[in-house]
Design an enzyme around this catalytic site. Sequence first.
Site, PDB file in Angstrom:
ATOM      1  CG  ASP A   1     -26.028  36.849  -7.465  1.00 15.39           C
ATOM      2  OD1 ASP A   1     -26.895  37.081  -8.320  1.00 15.39           O
ATOM      3  OD2 ASP A   1     -24.844  36.562  -7.760  1.00 15.39           O
TER       4      ASP A   1
ATOM      5  CG  HIS B   1     -21.247  33.888 -13.166  1.00 11.83           C
ATOM      6  ND1 HIS B   1     -22.289  33.245 -12.529  1.00 11.83           N
ATOM      7  CD2 HIS B   1     -21.496  35.210 -13.034  1.00 11.83           C
ATOM      8  CE1 HIS B   1     -23.134  34.145 -12.056  1.00 11.83           C
ATOM      9  NE2 HIS B   1     -22.676  35.340 -12.328  1.00 11.83           N
TER      10      HIS B   1
ATOM     11  CD  GLU C   1     -20.770  37.594  -9.327  1.00 13.84           C
ATOM     12  OE1 GLU C   1     -21.745  37.597  -8.559  1.00 13.84           O
ATOM     13  OE2 GLU C   1     -20.833  37.181 -10.495  1.00 13.84           O
TER      14      GLU C   1
END
Length: 274
Positions: free
Chosen positions: A8, A115, A133
């Site tokens: 990411d 987030h 995530e």
Amino acid sequence: MKYFISIDMEGITGLADYTFVDSSKHNYERARRIMTEEANVIIEGLLLKGAKDILVNDSHSKMNNLLVEDLHTEATLITGAVKPYSMVQSLDHTYEGAIFAGYHSRAGQPGVMSHSMTFGVRNMYINDVVIGELGFNAYVAGHFGVPVILVAGDDGACREAEALIPNITTVAVKESITRQAVKTLHPKKSQALLKEHVQKAVDNRHLVKPLTPPENPTLRIEFNNYGQAEWAALMPGTEIENGTTIVKFEAIDILEAYRAMLVQVELAMQTTFC
Ligand SMILES: [Zn+2]
């Protein structure tokens, strides 16, 4: 000896805010170079430990951030979206271990650019376990019996990983001061750390258990507003929990829960801000 890398962007060294991770902003080209270099040192570390097959899955936003021409020649790359399994696309039981790099903490937690998937999501739960995530992706790896052996990112991501996965190796490449300010290592310094720690993670891989997901998991996604929940609940099989913004879905297994999550967060983004 196959390894899977999901990379990411928010947790890459030196990146402090959205000017780095949004492709329309001025710092983005610098950020994707640093991201590619970070992937390369992880690949180098794995090769030093005898890895024969390394798959890198670009896992940020449009998922086409890594510079393929500058990526280590011995790795293969999954680039572009849409992918049915998004950040863990093509991860399966043939892998010895998974590595999550550039990761960030989940929604509502301290950590740079924290987030969970999109800004519509406040919390995600598998049964009673709240996950971001990192947790969801680790469950998918666990479904295939694959342990997550290393997490790299900001200090928030590392804390989250250590709480979920005993004996995991973590590398905090930056410390969040606030959600958009960091105290960061120099990229060269974190590259040295990553190369060293990924080898340590391979050595310790048998100490890390796969994060086994529950059978027939209940997925619950809490959205930030009711309109987002209404859009998400257009998906057949879902329902909004009374008096909340939580959308519930009973899944057959974690793979179905993952795909249901992707559909719902995309639907929720159809809401307009007002
Ligand atoms: Zn991202």
